[in-house]
Write a protein that holds these residues in place. Structure first.
Motif, PDB file in Angstrom:
ATOM      1  N   THR A 150       0.822  -1.213   0.000  1.00  0.00           N
ATOM      2  CA  THR A 150       0.000   0.000   0.000  1.00  0.00           C
ATOM      3  C   THR A 150       0.852   1.258   0.000  1.00  0.00           C
ATOM      4  O   THR A 150       0.379   2.324  -0.360  1.00  0.00           O
ATOM      5  N   ALA A 151       2.123   1.130   0.388  1.00  0.00           N
ATOM      6  CA  ALA A 151       3.004   2.305   0.418  1.00  0.00           C
ATOM      7  C   ALA A 151       3.110   2.950  -0.959  1.00  0.00           C
ATOM      8  O   ALA A 151       3.212   4.167  -1.068  1.00  0.00           O
ATOM      9  N   ALA A 152       3.078   2.137  -2.010  1.00  0.00           N
ATOM     10  CA  ALA A 152       3.244   2.660  -3.366  1.00  0.00           C
ATOM     11  C   ALA A 152       2.185   3.703  -3.722  1.00  0.00           C
ATOM     12  O   ALA A 152       2.463   4.638  -4.471  1.00  0.00           O
ATOM     13  N   SER A 153       0.983   3.573  -3.161  1.00  0.00           N
ATOM     14  CA  SER A 153      -0.082   4.521  -3.510  1.00  0.00           C
ATOM     15  C   SER A 153       0.176   5.920  -2.947  1.00  0.00           C
ATOM     16  O   SER A 153      -0.452   6.874  -3.363  1.00  0.00           O
ATOM     17  N   PHE A 154       1.127   6.034  -2.010  1.00  0.00           N
ATOM     18  CA  PHE A 154       1.437   7.334  -1.425  1.00  0.00           C
ATOM     19  C   PHE A 154       2.661   7.992  -2.069  1.00  0.00           C
ATOM     20  O   PHE A 154       2.992   9.125  -1.743  1.00  0.00           O
ATOM     21  N   ALA A 155       3.348   7.284  -2.954  1.00  0.00           N
ATOM     22  CA  ALA A 155       4.558   7.821  -3.581  1.00  0.00           C
ATOM     23  C   ALA A 155       4.216   9.030  -4.446  1.00  0.00           C
ATOM     24  O   ALA A 155       3.152   9.107  -5.053  1.00  0.00           O
ATOM     25  N   GLY A 156       5.130   9.981  -4.474  1.00  0.00           N
ATOM     26  CA  GLY A 156       4.954  11.169  -5.302  1.00  0.00           C
ATOM     27  C   GLY A 156       5.323  12.422  -4.540  1.00  0.00           C
ATOM     28  O   GLY A 156       5.847  12.396  -3.432  1.00  0.00           O
ATOM     29  N   ARG A 157       5.019  13.525  -5.177  1.00  0.00           N
ATOM     30  CA  ARG A 157       5.331  14.839  -4.614  1.00  0.00           C
ATOM     31  C   ARG A 157       4.042  15.433  -4.042  1.00  0.00           C
ATOM     32  O   ARG A 157       3.001  15.413  -4.694  1.00  0.00           O
TER      33      ARG A 157
END
Length: 144
Positions: free
Chosen positions: A30-37
């Motif tokens: 689920t961490a991947a869904s929070f990646a970004g700026r």
């Protein structure tokens, strides 16, 4: 804001921190869904300081890592640059927990809920011995 309200907010945040520490969470997909700026805005519970900056999150081995760069403005209007490294986990598709280890040596623990492209939550700053500040924040995905 009254001292008793600040104390209540601090106690709620401390209880959340103890709960988080008592039940460690393994890195997850689920961490991947929070990646970004993310464009980050925060304030202290007493309404005195305001923070604005950028939170950049990436995923390494299922855990969130990243950087934090912001300016904090206190009464008098003089900004103070805050920079730090980020580490955290996605507790679920909508819940996130992360720490910002500030260059000053203090840590800001964040607990957030996601709704669409926005995170909303609380933070608590600690030094080696005590809670030094508490507040709330909002972050919008796709920041500059």
């Amino acid at each position: 804001m009254s001292a008793s309200r600040v104390l209540r907010v601090g106690l709620v945040l401390a209880a959340a921190l103890v709960s988080a520490c008592a039940s460690p969470v393994a890195p997850s997909s689920t961490a991947a869904s929070f990646a970004g700026r993310w464009t980050y805005e925060a304030g202290t519970a007493d309404g005195v300081n305001a923070v604005a900056g950028t939170l950049t999150l990436s995923v390494e081995g299922g855990a969130l890592t990243g950087t934090f760069v912001a300016d904090e403005v206190a009464p008098g209007g003089t900004p103070r640059r805050l920079t730090g490294l980020v580490g955290g986990v996605g507790r679920s598709a909508t819940e996130l927990e992360f720490d910002v280890l500030l260059a000053s040596g203090r840590t800001r623990r964040h607990l957030a809920s996601r709704a669409g492209g926005m995170l909303r939550g609380t933070w608590m700053e600690t030094d080696w011995a005590a809670v030094t500040a508490v507040g709330s924040f909002v972050a919008r995905q796709g920041g500059a």
